[in-house]
Design a protein around this motif. Structure first.
Motif, mmCIF file in Angstrom:
data_model
loop_
_atom_site.group_PDB
_atom_site.id
_atom_site.type_symbol
_atom_site.label_atom_id
_atom_site.label_comp_id
_atom_site.label_asym_id
_atom_site.label_seq_id
_atom_site.Cartn_x
_atom_site.Cartn_y
_atom_site.Cartn_z
ATOM 1 N N UNK A 40 3.179 9.209 1.832
ATOM 2 C CA UNK A 40 3.020 10.155 2.937
ATOM 3 C C UNK A 40 4.252 10.123 3.827
ATOM 4 N N UNK A 41 4.808 8.927 4.049
ATOM 5 C CA UNK A 41 6.015 8.803 4.861
ATOM 6 C C UNK A 41 7.193 9.508 4.181
ATOM 7 N N UNK A 58 -7.210 4.802 8.934
ATOM 8 C CA UNK A 58 -6.136 5.200 9.838
ATOM 9 C C UNK A 58 -4.762 4.711 9.425
ATOM 10 N N UNK A 59 -4.604 4.309 8.147
ATOM 11 C CA UNK A 59 -3.309 3.806 7.695
ATOM 12 C C UNK A 59 -2.414 4.971 7.253
ATOM 13 N N UNK A 92 -1.307 11.542 1.520
ATOM 14 C CA UNK A 92 -0.684 12.844 1.762
ATOM 15 C C UNK A 92 -1.749 13.843 2.203
ATOM 16 N N UNK A 93 -2.910 13.800 1.574
ATOM 17 C CA UNK A 93 -4.031 14.678 1.937
ATOM 18 C C UNK A 93 -4.383 14.507 3.411
ATOM 19 N N UNK A 94 -4.506 13.254 3.827
ATOM 20 C CA UNK A 94 -4.878 12.949 5.229
ATOM 21 C C UNK A 94 -3.816 13.456 6.202
ATOM 22 N N UNK A 95 -2.548 13.283 5.828
ATOM 23 C CA UNK A 95 -1.441 13.706 6.693
ATOM 24 C C UNK A 95 -1.352 15.224 6.783
ATOM 25 N N UNK A 96 -1.506 15.873 5.627
ATOM 26 C CA UNK A 96 -1.302 17.322 5.552
ATOM 27 C C UNK A 96 -2.459 18.128 6.122
ATOM 28 N N UNK A 97 -3.677 17.659 5.876
ATOM 29 C CA UNK A 97 -4.849 18.467 6.222
ATOM 30 C C UNK A 97 -5.673 17.868 7.361
#
Length: 659
Positions: free
Chosen positions: A327-328, A321-322, A284-289
């Motif tokens: 996150x989905x 990169x996954x 979620x961190x990677x997706x959001x920020x």
């Protein structure tokens, strides 16, 4: 599926590990590398066994020895890892309420996020460790509605039944609306009862129903109706009900962003979530920020402390990169929320007692003679709708035989002049002028082209085309074609046609479209990835695209924006991302652009001015709401802090209020 980053160590031997730790601390100095390597690669259950083995072998307390040998943040982190989770939480709460002042954020984080069983274990651990009653200590250290909600959470009595009654969902949503938005004052007890007792599954549906009937998310109503620590606690509860991983990702980001690091928060979360949902938090961190948790820790910390935190983090998602299920799910929830119809509102309304001739006289007087009355100009121009401003232009010409735009241009200067003159143009004329500036001269301002072309509807695009032709005697399509190239040119030209479908979603077609976007195996150059995205993103209706994006997540477990960023680059990537974000939530797209125009050193006044003008009569009120939701500060506050003088005064008038 286990979603922690720390697992049981294979071939574990408690006596062997106890001996290794003893040797690492024996003699002068200590081998910190050996200590951190061993402790961060053992599960909490195994660490507890090591503590017991250490005492049996050496007659000493391992935690006491670690405290003696280590110092600072590294010591706090290692010692926290050695405690069982309930005792670690108990220690955090004891520290939060001991001494002068209370760390309310710590209380909120722990009590809003723990399960019923975790709360029961915490209460028992606190009693065992400190021979005190946790509820009594919290009651003695807090007050008001904040105290009442903490006491409710401390009971660990949240309903856990997944069977949900639709009637009760509707009733709870209605009760929350009537307790807040529809009531003079606020019935805090109703908020406490529903948010403190109902099951997670039930409350998620209540929040969806609330959005439908209130036209705004529950978080925005909480911010408007509640205040102080009580407001923060209720927001934390809502966030944890929606997604604990998202809540902790946000807490970690805020702990490290800007100057300084909130190390206590960073340590507490990295320790407490390492065997629960750290992998979900990372994703979620990677997706959001748009940055991995691993890299942010790496940039923000140092020494053995950094090494230990990175071990707990468990991997770098920028490298991998996954995109994992949590996150989905967060992305999917955002798409579902965006599909709910919310009334769009501007901040500038037509003046009720409008008199075009009177306004023309006020403006003439403000510019006549020595000096200029900028305040009078701002008062008139920002408090009239665009249609009324057009009438003022005509009245000014009829009354004085002069061009109001020319007079304003000669009397005003700098950022204020650009803002006032922009407001006097029709929306289509203003957009046409911004596009012309973006393509003329050396270099092209692709960000302006993307912002305008990706966010305007068919009617607005057609009006821009007419205004562009009239002002510059050239077609917009020709200028876009001559100034850009490749797939980026094709995207802009497609958008410039203003031919996007305006119909409802088609579920069968949406499934097929999602399949086309997800297909990475096609080798047909005439059906390239960019061509497929263009044919769908630039032509399908917004309601249909929302359904396509939902189908894409179901099909791939990826968010479409994540897929674009991974598979494309440059202006093509930026254009497609802007379209996706505009479809998803246009006010949030503009809120993000406004924030970026003012954050950090310096202000991007061109972007700030352009958005404040172009959205003031469309959705600036909604943008304000999204701004607070996204950045925990109001647009009004940020403008006030980041601009000055009459320019600031005019922007704040357009902003229309403090949230």
């Amino acid at each position: 599926v286990y979603r922690g980053s720390v697992k049981d160590f294979q071939g574990f031997d408690a006596n062997q590990d106890a001996e290794a730790l003893y040797n690492a601390m024996k003699g002068f100095g200590s081998d910190k590398e050996a200590i951190l390597d061993l402790i961060t690669s053992r599960s909490n259950k195994q660490r507890v066994e090591i503590c017991q083995a250490y005492k049996s072998l050496y007659g000493k307390d391992l935690i006491a020895d670690l405290k003696y040998e280590l110092t600072g943040k590294f010591e706090r982190l290692i010692v926290s890892l050695m405690r069982p989770p309930a005792y670690a939480d108990a220690k955090e709460i004891k520290d939060a309420i001991s001494g002068v002042g209370t760390d309310e954020k710590c209380l909120i984080e722990i009590l809003a996020s723990r399960t019923n069983q975790e709360i029961h274990d915490l209460v028992a651990a606190y009693k065992d460790a400190y021979e005190r009653d946790l509820e009594a200590d919290i009651v003695g250290d807090t007050s008001g509605h904040f105290k009442k909600m903490l006491v409710v959470l401390l009971q660990g009595a949240r309903e856990e039944d997944d069977v949900v009654s639709e009637d009760l969902v509707e009733q709870d949503a209605k009760d929350l609306l009537e307790a807040g938005e529809l009531k003079w004052g606020t019935d805090e007890a109703q908020f406490i009862y529903i948010l403190g007792r109902r099951s997670r599954q039930h409350l998620r549906l209540v929040f969806d129903e609330y959005l439908k009937i209130a036209g705004k998310p529950i978080e925005r109503s909480i911010r408007a109706e509640l205040s102080g620590d009580f407001e923060k606690l209720m927001l934390a509860v809502v966030k944890c009900i929606r997604s604990k991983a998202e809540y902790f990702a946000e807490r970690l980001y805020k702990a490290m962003k800007g100057l300084g690091t909130r190390d206590n928060t960073l340590i507490r979360i990295m320790v407490s979530r390492s065997e629960i949902d750290m992998l979900d938090i990372r994703e979620v961190f990677r997706t959001k920020y748009e940055k991995s948790l691993y890299n942010m820790i790496k940039e923000d910390t140092s020494g053995e402390y950094k090494k230990a935190l990175l071990k707990l983090c468990g991997g770098d998602d920028d490298a991998a990169g996954e995109f994992f299920p949590e996150a989905a799910q967060v992305a999917y929830r955002m798409w579902e929320l965006s599909a709910v119809k919310v009334e769009l509102r501007g901040t500038v309304q037509p003046a009720g007692d409008f008199n075009d001739d009177g306004d023309a006289q006020v403006l003439r007087k403000a510019m006549k003679g020595l000096g200029t009355d900028e305040g009078a100009i701002i008062e008139v121009v920002t408090k009239r709708s665009n249609a009324q401003r057009q009438q003022i232009l005509k009245a000014y010409k009829a009354h004085y035989g002069r061009d109001l735009m020319a007079d304003l241009k000669s009397e005003l200067s700098g950022s204020l002049a650009k803002l006032i003159l922009g407001l006097m143009l029709t929306p289509a004329q203003y957009d046409a002028k911004q596009l012309r500036k973006a393509v003329e001269g050396a270099g092209t301002d692709e960000s302006v082209l993307i912002e305008i072309m990706a966010t305007r509807n068919n009617q607005e695009i057609r009006a821009i085309n007419e205004a562009y032709q009239e002002a510059y005697h050239k077609s917009l399509e020709d200028d876009l074609s001559s100034d850009t190239s490749g797939h980026f040119k094709r995207i802009l030209v497609s958008l410039a046609l203003g031919n996007r479908d305006e119909g409802p979603e088609n579920l069968t077609q949406a499934h097929e479209d999602a399949k086309k976007l997800a297909d990475v195996s096609s080798n047909d150059s005439s059906d390239s990835l960019e061509t497929r995205f263009l044919s769908i993103l630039c032509t399908r209706s917004y309601p249909h695209l929302r359904r396509v994006f939902q189908e894409f997540i179901k099909m791939t477990n990826h968010d479409v924006e994540h897929a674009i960023k991974k598979r494309m680059s440059g202006d093509v990537r930026d254009a497609f991302v802007a379209i996706v974000r505009s479809v998803k939530n246009k006010p949030a797209f503009f809120a993000d652009k406004l924030y970026k125009s003012m954050k950090g050193a310096g202000t991007d006044e061109r972007t700030l001015t352009r958005i404040m003008i172009s959205r003031s009569e469309i959705d600036l009120f909604n943008i304000r709401g999204e701004f607070v939701d996204l950045f925990d500060k109001s647009l009004h506050h940020m403008i006030e802090k980041d601009t000055s003088g009459d320019y600031r005064k005019a922007l704040l008038a357009l902003c229309g209020g403090e949230d």
